[in-house]
Design an enzyme around this catalytic site. Structure first.
Site, PDB file in Angstrom:
ATOM      1  CG  ASP A  79     116.294  56.120  -4.384  1.00 44.99           C
ATOM      2  OD1 ASP A  79     115.938  54.943  -4.207  1.00 44.99           O
ATOM      3  OD2 ASP A  79     117.250  56.438  -5.138  1.00 44.99           O
TER       4      ASP A  79
ATOM      5  CB  CYS B 196     111.467  36.953  -6.253  1.00 45.33           C
ATOM      6  SG  CYS B 196     110.969  38.665  -5.980  1.00 45.33           S
TER       7      CYS B 196
ATOM      8  CE  LYS C 207     118.368  39.588  -3.366  1.00 48.01           C
ATOM      9  NZ  LYS C 207     117.374  39.434  -2.309  1.00 48.01           N
TER      10      LYS C 207
END
Length: 447
Positions: free
Chosen positions: A30, A285, A288
């Site tokens: 990350d 979820c 979108k």
């Protein structure tokens, strides 16, 4: 197996922790040093039941985090779990995902002639967007080594790196609040690849999870795999909006929608799940993915009428909740409690939470809003710093002229005497979590 996971958000962190639990050596990558530090200390950057326990167990052993992509070159496969946020027109933005793919390609350019590289998209992308990510991956290869030459030898080893590098898709079907359990006991595993060797590698990855269990494995191409993901979420979102539409009719007819849908759910062609009507779906979820599917359809000349209706019904539910409150009390200048700020119980995620349009509607009406949620208060405070927040549900109810239940946290079902402290005990329940009782004016959204 050695696995790298690029991106340590909700999906990436859950994936990394669960693969470590399955016995794999996992490196989480990350760009945020604070996230990397938290993971190495065994702490999740998100609220998800069971996730901290896995991280505490494996951090520093089978799981470590870093900001460097160097480990990609030594991995059996690399997952891309980068966010694909929505654009203004509902499409998805794959720029960050493509940039990550390019970086991974640059690192994989150094593969030895007898090595193969497998990159797997875990992010949710529309089928046409896969080509964009694939192009970025091979652009990275060219940047890293200029390896555009070499003839294919037909067996996938030696020769051109393009013959030894595969981009696959492996969509996730995790529910926030139960993501760890969903990963460890999935309804299905969908593997999208055009290469037999890549399929074999993916199947070996999931062997510890499927061993001795009847878990369906769907083997298909990358584009079909992602369409399965979108179709899955679109079907569930549509089922919720159908239940809400029917529930709204039930309310007008004076019928209890929950009694109706309980009977409907007995039909094995329909099933009982996702028939609970209420204030609508939210999260990262369903909204979108349905919007992305609609936008992708419009881009090729097809306007999906049923999905459009799914969104329209969902967007209408918060206003219906507010209209029921309006029928009982004028909230201008009055205190109103909003119980539940997360989009669902078990998570601190407020993305597309139905509490957002509810709070906006109350502010437009001039109400003094006080919100409460067991875990999502600080996230909502960043969105609405101007409203008040209570430490307990009982504190939120004190002196309020109305209460709106937006998230079905179990603790709300046990409030009982707390409603007696309200100025006027008007309770509008958007999730059927409060029991009707003497002493309160109770309205259910669809019952």
């Amino acid at each position: 197996m050695k696995v790298t996971v690029v991106g340590s958000g909700y999906v990436g962190t859950t994936l990394a922790a669960c693969l470590a639990e399955a016995g794999h050596e996992v490196v989480a990558i990350d760009i945020d040093p604070e996230v990397v530090s938290a993971l190495n200390e065994g702490h999740a950057p998100i609220h998800e039941p069971g996730l901290d326990a896995l991280l505490e167990r494996h951090a520093g052993d089978r799981l470590r985090a870093t900001t460097s992509a160097d480990d990609v070159a030594d991995s059996d496969l690399t997952f891309l779990a980068i966010g694909t946020p929505s654009t203004e027109d509902g499409d998805i933005d794959v720029s960050a995902l493509s940039a990550a793919a390019r970086d991974v390609g640059t690192t994989l350019a150094g593969l030895e002639p007898d090595e193969r590289g497998l990159v797997v998209i875990k992010s949710t992308v529309t089928p046409p967007s896969i080509a964009t990510v694939r192009e970025a991956l091979f652009d990275g290869v060219a940047d890293g080594a200029g390896d555009e030459g070499g003839e294919s030898n037909g067996n996938g080893t030696g020769g051109c790196l393009r013959d030894r590098l595969s981009l696959a898709t492996n969509p996730e079907f995790l529910r926030q609040g139960s993501a760890v359990a969903d990963f460890q006991s999935p309804d299905k595993i969908v593997l999208g690849t055009d290469d037999e060797w890549a399929l074999d590698r993916l199947e070996r990855l999931y062997e510890p999870i499927v061993a001795g269990r009847e878990i369906p494995i769907v083997r298909t191409d990358p584009e079909t795999a992602m369409m399965i993901k979108y179709a899955n979420n679109a079907a569930l979102a549509t089922k919720i909006s159908l239940a809400n539409d029917l529930g709204n009719l039930c309310k007008e007819f004076g019928v209890d929608a929950y009694e109706v849908m309980a009977a409907v759910g007995l039909d094995d062609r329909i099933g009982e799940r996702f028939l609970r009507s209420g204030v609508g779906y939210g999260g990262s979820c369903f909204p979108k993915d349905v919007d992305a599917l609609r936008a992708a359809g419009r881009a090729v000349g097809y306007d999906p009428a049923l999905l459009n209706a799914t969104v329209a019904v969902n967007d209408r539910q918060p206003e219906r909740l507010l209209e029921l409150l309006d029928a009982h009390v004028d909230v201008a200048g009055e205190r109103v409690a909003v119980l539940g700020l997360a989009f669902k119980p078990g998570t601190d995620d407020i993305r597309n939470s139905r509490a957002i349009p509810v709070i906006e509607g109350l502010l437009e009406r001039g109400a003094e809003v006080v919100g409460y949620d067991p875990v999502a208060t600080e996230r909502m405070r960043g969105r609405f710093p101007e409203i008040a927040y209570a430490d307990t549900a009982a504190d939120a109810l004190a002196d309020a002229v109305g209460a709106l239940v937006v998230t079905d946290w179990d603790e709300f079902a046990a409030l009982d005497d707390a409603f007696d402290t309200m100025a006027t005990p008007v309770v509008i329940d958007g999730r059927r979590v409060i029991e009707r009782r003497e002493g309160i004016t109770y309205e259910g959204l669809t019952w």
